[in-house]
Design a protein around this motif. Structure first.
Motif, PDB file in Angstrom:
ATOM      1  N   CYS A   8       0.893  -1.154   0.000  1.00  0.00           N
ATOM      2  CA  CYS A   8       0.000   0.000   0.000  1.00  0.00           C
ATOM      3  C   CYS A   8       0.935   1.209   0.000  1.00  0.00           C
ATOM      4  O   CYS A   8       1.644   1.448   0.986  1.00  0.00           O
ATOM      5  CB  CYS A   8      -0.893  -0.022   1.242  1.00  0.00           C
ATOM      6  SG  CYS A   8      -1.992   1.406   1.328  1.00  0.00           S
ATOM      7  N   LEU A   9       0.962   1.950  -1.113  1.00  0.00           N
ATOM      8  CA  LEU A   9       1.926   3.020  -1.316  1.00  0.00           C
ATOM      9  C   LEU A   9       1.239   4.366  -1.405  1.00  0.00           C
ATOM     10  O   LEU A   9       0.289   4.537  -2.170  1.00  0.00           O
ATOM     11  CB  LEU A   9       2.716   2.769  -2.607  1.00  0.00           C
ATOM     12  CG  LEU A   9       3.657   3.884  -3.068  1.00  0.00           C
ATOM     13  CD1 LEU A   9       4.814   4.067  -2.097  1.00  0.00           C
ATOM     14  CD2 LEU A   9       4.169   3.595  -4.473  1.00  0.00           C
ATOM     15  N   ALA A  10       1.738   5.324  -0.627  1.00  0.00           N
ATOM     16  CA  ALA A  10       1.366   6.726  -0.796  1.00  0.00           C
ATOM     17  C   ALA A  10       2.611   7.443  -1.305  1.00  0.00           C
ATOM     18  O   ALA A  10       3.691   7.300  -0.729  1.00  0.00           O
ATOM     19  CB  ALA A  10       0.911   7.325   0.533  1.00  0.00           C
ATOM     20  N   LEU A  11       2.469   8.171  -2.397  1.00  0.00           N
ATOM     21  CA  LEU A  11       3.591   8.886  -3.013  1.00  0.00           C
ATOM     22  C   LEU A  11       3.278  10.373  -2.980  1.00  0.00           C
ATOM     23  O   LEU A  11       2.270  10.808  -3.536  1.00  0.00           O
ATOM     24  CB  LEU A  11       3.799   8.400  -4.450  1.00  0.00           C
ATOM     25  CG  LEU A  11       4.910   9.042  -5.261  1.00  0.00           C
ATOM     26  CD1 LEU A  11       6.273   8.895  -4.576  1.00  0.00           C
ATOM     27  CD2 LEU A  11       4.944   8.450  -6.668  1.00  0.00           C
ATOM     28  N   GLN A  12       4.136  11.134  -2.304  1.00  0.00           N
ATOM     29  CA  GLN A  12       3.919  12.566  -2.115  1.00  0.00           C
ATOM     30  C   GLN A  12       5.115  13.356  -2.635  1.00  0.00           C
ATOM     31  O   GLN A  12       6.247  12.889  -2.539  1.00  0.00           O
ATOM     32  CB  GLN A  12       3.753  12.898  -0.631  1.00  0.00           C
ATOM     33  CG  GLN A  12       2.692  12.123   0.085  1.00  0.00           C
ATOM     34  CD  GLN A  12       2.720  12.377   1.585  1.00  0.00           C
ATOM     35  OE1 GLN A  12       3.608  13.031   2.117  1.00  0.00           O
ATOM     36  NE2 GLN A  12       1.721  11.851   2.277  1.00  0.00           N
ATOM     37  N   ILE A  56       3.764   1.849   2.963  1.00  0.00           N
ATOM     38  CA  ILE A  56       4.889   2.783   2.919  1.00  0.00           C
ATOM     39  C   ILE A  56       4.450   4.082   2.255  1.00  0.00           C
ATOM     40  O   ILE A  56       3.794   4.064   1.217  1.00  0.00           O
ATOM     41  CB  ILE A  56       6.090   2.169   2.158  1.00  0.00           C
ATOM     42  CG1 ILE A  56       6.623   0.956   2.933  1.00  0.00           C
ATOM     43  CG2 ILE A  56       7.190   3.211   1.942  1.00  0.00           C
ATOM     44  CD1 ILE A  56       7.779   0.235   2.272  1.00  0.00           C
ATOM     45  N   THR A  57       4.838   5.172   2.888  1.00  0.00           N
ATOM     46  CA  THR A  57       4.672   6.493   2.293  1.00  0.00           C
ATOM     47  C   THR A  57       6.039   6.959   1.833  1.00  0.00           C
ATOM     48  O   THR A  57       7.007   6.884   2.591  1.00  0.00           O
ATOM     49  CB  THR A  57       4.093   7.497   3.312  1.00  0.00           C
ATOM     50  OG1 THR A  57       2.784   7.070   3.690  1.00  0.00           O
ATOM     51  CG2 THR A  57       4.025   8.903   2.717  1.00  0.00           C
ATOM     52  N   VAL A  58       6.104   7.413   0.580  1.00  0.00           N
ATOM     53  CA  VAL A  58       7.328   7.993   0.024  1.00  0.00           C
ATOM     54  C   VAL A  58       7.047   9.469  -0.200  1.00  0.00           C
ATOM     55  O   VAL A  58       6.053   9.829  -0.842  1.00  0.00           O
ATOM     56  CB  VAL A  58       7.709   7.318  -1.314  1.00  0.00           C
ATOM     57  CG1 VAL A  58       8.885   8.044  -1.966  1.00  0.00           C
ATOM     58  CG2 VAL A  58       8.031   5.850  -1.096  1.00  0.00           C
ATOM     59  N   ARG A  59       7.912  10.299   0.355  1.00  0.00           N
ATOM     60  CA  ARG A  59       7.778  11.748   0.174  1.00  0.00           C
ATOM     61  C   ARG A  59       9.068  12.282  -0.434  1.00  0.00           C
ATOM     62  O   ARG A  59      10.156  12.039   0.105  1.00  0.00           O
ATOM     63  CB  ARG A  59       7.483  12.443   1.498  1.00  0.00           C
ATOM     64  CG  ARG A  59       7.306  13.955   1.348  1.00  0.00           C
ATOM     65  CD  ARG A  59       6.671  14.580   2.575  1.00  0.00           C
ATOM     66  NE  ARG A  59       6.626  16.029   2.484  1.00  0.00           N
ATOM     67  CZ  ARG A  59       5.721  16.735   1.809  1.00  0.00           C
ATOM     68  NH1 ARG A  59       4.768  16.101   1.146  1.00  0.00           N
ATOM     69  NH2 ARG A  59       5.764  18.047   1.778  1.00  0.00           N
ATOM     70  N   ILE A  60       8.928  12.987  -1.544  1.00  0.00           N
ATOM     71  CA  ILE A  60      10.059  13.604  -2.225  1.00  0.00           C
ATOM     72  C   ILE A  60      10.063  15.073  -1.817  1.00  0.00           C
ATOM     73  O   ILE A  60       9.052  15.775  -1.996  1.00  0.00           O
ATOM     74  CB  ILE A  60       9.936  13.465  -3.758  1.00  0.00           C
ATOM     75  CG1 ILE A  60       9.627  12.017  -4.174  1.00  0.00           C
ATOM     76  CG2 ILE A  60      11.187  14.006  -4.433  1.00  0.00           C
ATOM     77  CD1 ILE A  60      10.638  10.987  -3.720  1.00  0.00           C
TER      78      ILE A  60
END
Length: 152
Positions: free
Chosen positions: A8-12, A45-49
């Motif tokens: 389950c991916l959140a991409l910010q 996992i949340t990925v924040r750039i």
């Protein structure tokens, strides 16, 4: 190769100069693929750039280091699901990719694999043996993904 784990991916993306180029280098399906190859368990996992200022603030606030770094891993749980936030500092990743002669997407893939391994307890700062084991695992994953060995 065993089946890939569920993610389950959140991409910010934060607001910073040049964010559009980083967004273009990181389509959600590719980010998910890179992370899933590094997972040993299902994950959220949340990925924040982020830009340099947000990266510096986070590294300072959580690690006491007053500079931006390539990837920060916030590990909240490993069982039964890996739960983590991965924060990647776009200007640092871009600068490192350029200095190492790598494509931007290849270095992002490496940093996402690296951060995902950290979220599962892998460490490279404890001992030389730990560093060697983590580098070997990263190399194996990156080659499975079709990238060159990251430490070559």
């Amino acid at each position: 190769m065993p089946p890939l784990k569920q993610l389950c991916l959140a991409l910010q993306f934060g607001r910073f100069d040049g964010a559009a180029a980083h967004r273009a280098a990181l389509p959600r399906h590719r980010v998910a693929r890179w992370i899933r190859h590094a997972l040993a368990a299902d994950a959220e996992i949340t990925v924040r750039i982020v830009g340099a200022e947000e990266g510096r603030q986070l590294n300072g606030g959580y690690r006491g280091r007053d500079y931006a770094t390539n990837v920060l891993t916030f590990d909240y749980g490993r069982a039964p699901r890996v739960t983590a936030d991965l924060v990647l500092c776009a200007p640092i990743v871009e600068s490192e990719a350029r200095a190492q002669g790598k494509r931007l997407d290849a270095h992002y893939a490496h940093m996402l694999v690296h951060g995902t391994l950290h979220a599962q307890g892998w460490d490279h700062e404890g001992s030389a043996a730990d560093a060697d084991a983590m580098e070997a695992r990263e190399t194996q994953i990156m080659q499975q993904l079709g990238f060159a060995a990251p430490y070559a």
